[in-house]
Design an enzyme around this catalytic site. Sequence first.
Site, PDB file in Angstrom:
ATOM      1  N   GLY A 143      14.847 -21.213 -25.945  1.00 23.66           N
ATOM      2  CA  GLY A 143      13.690 -20.918 -25.096  1.00 23.66           C
ATOM      3  C   GLY A 143      12.542 -21.903 -25.232  1.00 23.66           C
ATOM      4  O   GLY A 143      11.401 -21.579 -24.949  1.00 23.66           O
ATOM      5  N   ALA A 144      12.826 -23.117 -25.694  1.00 24.93           N
ATOM      6  CA  ALA A 144      11.742 -24.099 -25.858  1.00 24.93           C
ATOM      7  C   ALA A 144      11.834 -25.200 -24.807  1.00 24.93           C
ATOM      8  O   ALA A 144      11.239 -26.251 -24.937  1.00 24.93           O
ATOM      9  CB  ALA A 144      11.783 -24.691 -27.256  1.00 24.93           C
ATOM     10  N   GLY A 145      12.611 -24.933 -23.750  1.00 28.24           N
ATOM     11  CA  GLY A 145      12.714 -25.917 -22.659  1.00 28.24           C
ATOM     12  C   GLY A 145      13.539 -27.128 -23.047  1.00 28.24           C
ATOM     13  O   GLY A 145      13.351 -28.205 -22.508  1.00 28.24           O
ATOM     14  N   GLY A 162      16.856 -27.076 -22.869  1.00 25.29           N
ATOM     15  CA  GLY A 162      18.150 -26.952 -22.192  1.00 25.29           C
ATOM     16  C   GLY A 162      19.232 -26.282 -23.010  1.00 25.29           C
ATOM     17  O   GLY A 162      20.401 -26.656 -22.916  1.00 25.29           O
ATOM     18  N   SER A 184      20.634 -23.312 -22.767  1.00 26.07           N
ATOM     19  CA  SER A 184      21.691 -22.587 -22.040  1.00 26.07           C
ATOM     20  C   SER A 184      22.737 -23.564 -21.487  1.00 26.07           C
ATOM     21  O   SER A 184      23.941 -23.302 -21.555  1.00 26.07           O
ATOM     22  CB  SER A 184      21.108 -21.696 -20.937  1.00 26.07           C
ATOM     23  OG  SER A 184      20.541 -22.468 -19.910  1.00 26.07           O
ATOM     24  N   ALA A 185      22.287 -24.704 -20.991  1.00 25.31           N
ATOM     25  CA  ALA A 185      23.236 -25.701 -20.463  1.00 25.31           C
ATOM     26  C   ALA A 185      24.038 -26.339 -21.592  1.00 25.31           C
ATOM     27  O   ALA A 185      25.232 -26.596 -21.437  1.00 25.31           O
ATOM     28  CB  ALA A 185      22.484 -26.780 -19.687  1.00 25.31           C
ATOM     29  N   ASP A 220      19.961 -30.086 -16.244  1.00 26.99           N
ATOM     30  CA  ASP A 220      20.232 -29.665 -17.629  1.00 26.99           C
ATOM     31  C   ASP A 220      21.709 -29.825 -17.981  1.00 26.99           C
ATOM     32  O   ASP A 220      22.042 -30.350 -19.045  1.00 26.99           O
ATOM     33  CB  ASP A 220      19.807 -28.207 -17.853  1.00 26.99           C
ATOM     34  CG  ASP A 220      18.305 -28.065 -18.024  1.00 26.99           C
ATOM     35  OD1 ASP A 220      17.585 -29.008 -17.644  1.00 26.99           O
ATOM     36  OD2 ASP A 220      17.849 -27.021 -18.532  1.00 26.99           O
TER      37      ASP A 220
END
Length: 296
Positions: A83-85, A87, A89-90, A132
């Site tokens: 959740g820190a941007g 990526g 999840s990708a 991402d």
Amino acid sequence: MAKGKGFGKTILFGEHFVVYGKTGIVAGLDKGIWAEVEKSTEDEVATNEYKKERMESLQAIKKALGVNVGVRLKNVSSELPAGAGVGSSAALAVAIARAINNEFELGKNEKEICNAAYESERIFHGTPSGIDNTAATYGGVIVFRKRERGNLIKRLKVKKTFYIAIGISGKQGITKELVAMVRTKREENERWFANVLKKYAKLSKEALGALQKGNLVKVGKLMDENQVLLREIGVSTKELEEIIDIAKKSGALGAKLTGAGGGGCAIALAENEEKAKKISEAVKKAGYGSFYSKIV
Ligand code: PMV
């Protein structure tokens, strides 16, 4: 049993401005996520965190790769903050796709892995840009532009390897809200915003050239300029500014927030590992999470 890895990413230039059609520059990190899978009687996620999301991701990827037998996601290990941007999840989706490809000896190429990860990203992000999963598959530096007829996503040949130190502010900005806030500001003062976009367009063009030539001093200077614009549109925070300040005082060539802002992370450019380490340690000393990554 087989393993696979996906890279994390960070936005070097252009967050928010890409929403308005400007060019963004993204780097794939050498840090990422590992996934371990094995053939099973049914689909199964043997980890406790994000069980539902991981199952949905696994099934989307299986479908994209044409796998009809059961797969157990045995283990996930991450070098990235969630959740820190960056990526994550990708990165996980690519890791799962690669692990499945290895386990079943499917012989899929990089493009097919990238596309399978995109199918997973669609579940979580609706219509993701595709940047991402591209960064998570290939790493390196990627140029991005939103377009009606399919987004432009192109790898950029960079002359010099460089390092990015990442500082984690500890707060989480909500991308959707920040994008909406910027939109409102733009509606309130269109001339001002058009001028900001114009400045960004100029600096991003210079950044592409500087990266290609390996002129890191210039890249750093342009990152600083990009941060001035991000501050102007109101997405920086006290913590991000503090991280940037520490990074600069510790020898960073340039520093800016990365991703949506309002929290999340800041990045600092370093010409070698030693310098990146020094910056990262100084950021940690101030109480923030930090790590660094080689960009190849
Ligand atoms: O939070 P991230 O790293 O995925 O970045 C968001 C980037 C924005 O430009 C703010 C939004 C977008 O969709 O491009």
